[in-house]
Design an enzyme around this catalytic site. Structure first.
Site, mmCIF file in Angstrom:
data_model
loop_
_atom_site.group_PDB
_atom_site.id
_atom_site.type_symbol
_atom_site.label_atom_id
_atom_site.label_comp_id
_atom_site.label_asym_id
_atom_site.label_seq_id
_atom_site.Cartn_x
_atom_site.Cartn_y
_atom_site.Cartn_z
ATOM 1 C CG ASP A 55 7.926 110.905 46.095
ATOM 2 O OD1 ASP A 55 8.902 110.233 45.708
ATOM 3 O OD2 ASP A 55 7.249 111.628 45.340
ATOM 4 C CG HIS A 202 3.773 109.019 48.905
ATOM 5 N ND1 HIS A 202 2.976 108.523 47.891
ATOM 6 C CD2 HIS A 202 4.057 110.308 48.576
ATOM 7 C CE1 HIS A 202 2.783 109.482 46.988
ATOM 8 N NE2 HIS A 202 3.428 110.569 47.387
#
Length: 248
Positions: A55, A202
């Protein structure tokens, strides 16, 4: 109250970039969405396949490091990209596509959806989509709301725009954004690995990330266990899209 009920009580998700606080719906609403196939958190599959997701990128340093590691182990992943970052680093987006990874929508500015109107939510999704489309010539079909926050308005808007909402398997949140240490990230992912898992990482974290170093351990170890790393779409397509209802 049993342990499964406790796991789905509302909880707070703190995001490192926008310092947002979001509350997840309770078990009944989650079950309703997963039963309908509106939210996908895990996929039932007979293959030893796992989907790695990243992400908030792209990032000129972290994403490049992650792409290099994925390439080394011939692993594919799904990148939930932020439109603002897409605009800044189009070459990284092109590399992700050229190396067989999947792009997915994570809004344009990664703003808190909790208090936005339907039109504002729509604008965040569409604006990000337009940036991705302009660079790659491809439309995305997968969407992950910031912080994993969702409600009826967000779900309806995503559906109307033709998106599948993808979260992550609850026990496969690497929590890499909190920098718990490489060992902790590795332990959390490897010890909980099951076929059909969707793992949350992430590729843009404030300060020095531990994600790339964790992947250097996770990828070879799970490959030794017979796992293959695929995109979300590949995972969803396996076994005629037999979704795992609930979190077994």
């Amino acid at each position: 109250m049993n342990i499964w009920s406790l796991l789905f009580l509302p909880f707070v998700c703190w995001h490192p970039f926008h310092h947002e606080v979001t509350a997840m719906p309770v078990e009944q609403q989650l079950h309703q969405y997963t039963q309908q196939g509106s939210i996908i958190k895990r996929v039932q599959t007979d293959h030893r396949w796992i989907a790695l997701t990243f992400d908030d990128g792209p990032d000129p340093q972290e994403t490049i490091e992650i792409l290099d590691i994925l390439k080394q182990y011939q692993a594919k992943a799904t990148f939930f990209v932020v439109g603002e970052q897409v605009t800044k680093y189009p070459d990284i987006i092109r590399r992700e596509v050229s190396e067989g990874h999947e792009l997915a929508n994570h809004t344009y500015s990664h703003t808190n959806f909790n208090h936005l109107s339907k039109e504002q939510v729509k604008q965040e999704i569409v604006k990000s989509e337009n940036e991705i489309l302009s660079i790659t010539g491809r439309q995305t079909t997968l969407f992950r709301p910031p912080g994993g926050y969702y409600n009826d308005l967000i779900m309806m808007t995503a559906e109307q725009l033709g998106y599948s909402v993808i979260l992550w398997t609850w026990y496969q949140d690497s929590k890499d954004w909190s920098k718990p240490g490489v060992h902790q990230i590795v332990k959390r992912v490897i010890s909980n690995a099951h076929p059909g898992d969707i793992v949350l990482f992430h590729d843009r974290i404030s300060g020095k990330s531990q994600t790339a170093n964790a992947l250097k351990v996770i990828l070879p170890e799970l490959q030794k266990q017979g796992y293959r790393f695929v995109t979300i779409s590949q995972l969803m397509d396996s076994n005629q899209i037999r979704y795992q209802i609930g979190e077994n």
